[in-house]
Design a protein around this motif. Structure first.
Motif, PDB file in Angstrom:
ATOM      1  N   LYS A   1     -14.816 -17.859 -37.827  1.00 41.57           N
ATOM      2  CA  LYS A   1     -14.960 -17.930 -39.200  1.00 41.57           C
ATOM      3  C   LYS A   1     -13.497 -18.595 -39.371  1.00 41.57           C
ATOM      4  O   LYS A   1     -12.567 -18.511 -38.966  1.00 41.57           O
ATOM      5  N   THR A   2     -13.256 -19.248 -39.953  1.00 38.36           N
ATOM      6  CA  THR A   2     -12.210 -20.003 -40.639  1.00 38.36           C
ATOM      7  C   THR A   2     -11.583 -19.558 -42.063  1.00 38.36           C
ATOM      8  O   THR A   2     -11.910 -19.133 -43.368  1.00 38.36           O
TER       9      THR A   2
ATOM     10  N   ALA B   1      -3.142 -28.469 -42.756  1.00 35.19           N
ATOM     11  CA  ALA B   1      -3.257 -29.734 -41.883  1.00 35.19           C
ATOM     12  C   ALA B   1      -4.874 -29.514 -41.552  1.00 35.19           C
ATOM     13  O   ALA B   1      -5.539 -30.777 -41.132  1.00 35.19           O
ATOM     14  N   PHE B   2      -5.134 -28.311 -41.247  1.00 35.55           N
ATOM     15  CA  PHE B   2      -6.515 -28.185 -40.538  1.00 35.55           C
ATOM     16  C   PHE B   2      -8.298 -28.365 -41.602  1.00 35.55           C
ATOM     17  O   PHE B   2      -8.999 -27.547 -40.658  1.00 35.55           O
ATOM     18  N   ASP B   3      -7.976 -28.348 -42.931  1.00 33.53           N
ATOM     19  CA  ASP B   3      -8.905 -28.136 -43.795  1.00 33.53           C
ATOM     20  C   ASP B   3      -9.860 -29.600 -43.761  1.00 33.53           C
ATOM     21  O   ASP B   3      -9.246 -31.051 -44.292  1.00 33.53           O
ATOM     22  N   SER B   4     -10.187 -30.297 -42.364  1.00 34.77           N
ATOM     23  CA  SER B   4     -11.020 -31.498 -42.470  1.00 34.77           C
ATOM     24  C   SER B   4     -12.130 -30.500 -42.397  1.00 34.77           C
ATOM     25  O   SER B   4     -12.978 -29.473 -42.123  1.00 34.77           O
ATOM     26  N   ASP B   5     -13.314 -31.455 -43.383  1.00 35.21           N
ATOM     27  CA  ASP B   5     -14.800 -31.102 -43.263  1.00 35.21           C
ATOM     28  C   ASP B   5     -15.546 -31.327 -41.602  1.00 35.21           C
ATOM     29  O   ASP B   5     -16.296 -30.066 -41.069  1.00 35.21           O
ATOM     30  N   ALA B   6     -14.926 -32.405 -41.251  1.00 40.31           N
ATOM     31  CA  ALA B   6     -15.590 -32.339 -39.485  1.00 40.31           C
ATOM     32  C   ALA B   6     -15.529 -31.066 -38.894  1.00 40.31           C
ATOM     33  O   ALA B   6     -15.670 -30.262 -38.325  1.00 40.31           O
TER      34      ALA B   6
ATOM     35  N   LEU C   1     -14.374 -27.863 -39.678  1.00 37.65           N
ATOM     36  CA  LEU C   1     -14.421 -27.228 -40.434  1.00 37.65           C
ATOM     37  C   LEU C   1     -16.461 -26.847 -39.557  1.00 37.65           C
ATOM     38  O   LEU C   1     -17.026 -25.844 -39.327  1.00 37.65           O
ATOM     39  N   ASP C   2     -17.001 -27.800 -39.835  1.00 38.96           N
ATOM     40  CA  ASP C   2     -18.622 -28.117 -39.300  1.00 38.96           C
ATOM     41  C   ASP C   2     -18.705 -27.710 -37.854  1.00 38.96           C
ATOM     42  O   ASP C   2     -19.485 -27.063 -37.869  1.00 38.96           O
ATOM     43  N   THR C   3     -17.463 -28.448 -37.312  1.00 38.49           N
ATOM     44  CA  THR C   3     -17.886 -27.866 -35.319  1.00 38.49           C
ATOM     45  C   THR C   3     -17.071 -25.976 -35.254  1.00 38.49           C
ATOM     46  O   THR C   3     -18.007 -25.957 -34.720  1.00 38.49           O
ATOM     47  N   LEU C   4     -16.344 -25.786 -36.248  1.00 40.23           N
ATOM     48  CA  LEU C   4     -15.960 -24.060 -36.341  1.00 40.23           C
ATOM     49  C   LEU C   4     -17.084 -23.164 -36.370  1.00 40.23           C
ATOM     50  O   LEU C   4     -17.340 -22.493 -36.441  1.00 40.23           O
ATOM     51  N   ALA C   5     -17.727 -23.978 -37.300  1.00 39.68           N
ATOM     52  CA  ALA C   5     -19.411 -22.956 -38.708  1.00 39.68           C
ATOM     53  C   ALA C   5     -20.459 -23.672 -37.505  1.00 39.68           C
ATOM     54  O   ALA C   5     -21.201 -21.827 -36.965  1.00 39.68           O
TER      55      ALA C   5
END
Length: 100
Positions: A36-37, A20-25, A27-31
């Motif tokens: 690390k995701t 459910a947390f697999d979104s590009d937005a 992942l980009d914010t966390l990066a």
């Protein structure tokens, strides 16, 4: 996006989440924050991603631990008024679960 406002006061290095947390937005914010995701990709993702399966397996063990903790009524209903007593209860229950 609300995510940066939620990330600022929190200090962590790894986020283990489900699909459910697999979104590009996200992942980009966390990066950008250096996090690390470990999130498995959704099936409908056009560009497949890799993730650490060994760390993701530990997530299941953590979820099982929380399910076992909920069997103890005092923790589930949070009878302890102070954080230190609540933490002591968690430690006690963890020892009981480990002894089983």
């Amino acid at each position: 996006m609300v995510m940066p406002a939620l990330l600022d006061p929190v200090d962590f290095t790894t986020l283990i989440g489900d699909k459910a947390f697999d979104s590009d937005a996200l992942l980009d914010t966390l990066a950008e924050h250096g996090v690390k995701t470990v999130i498995p990709p959704k099936r409908n993702r056009t560009l497949p991603r890799t993730f650490d399966r060994d760390i993701y397996r530990e997530r299941h063990r953590i979820e099982n631990f929380f399910c076992k903790i909920k069997e103890f009524r005092a923790i589930t209903t949070r009878y302890d008024k102070t954080a230190s007593r609540f933490a002591a209860g968690i430690y006690l229950i963890a020892e009981i679960i480990a002894a089983r």
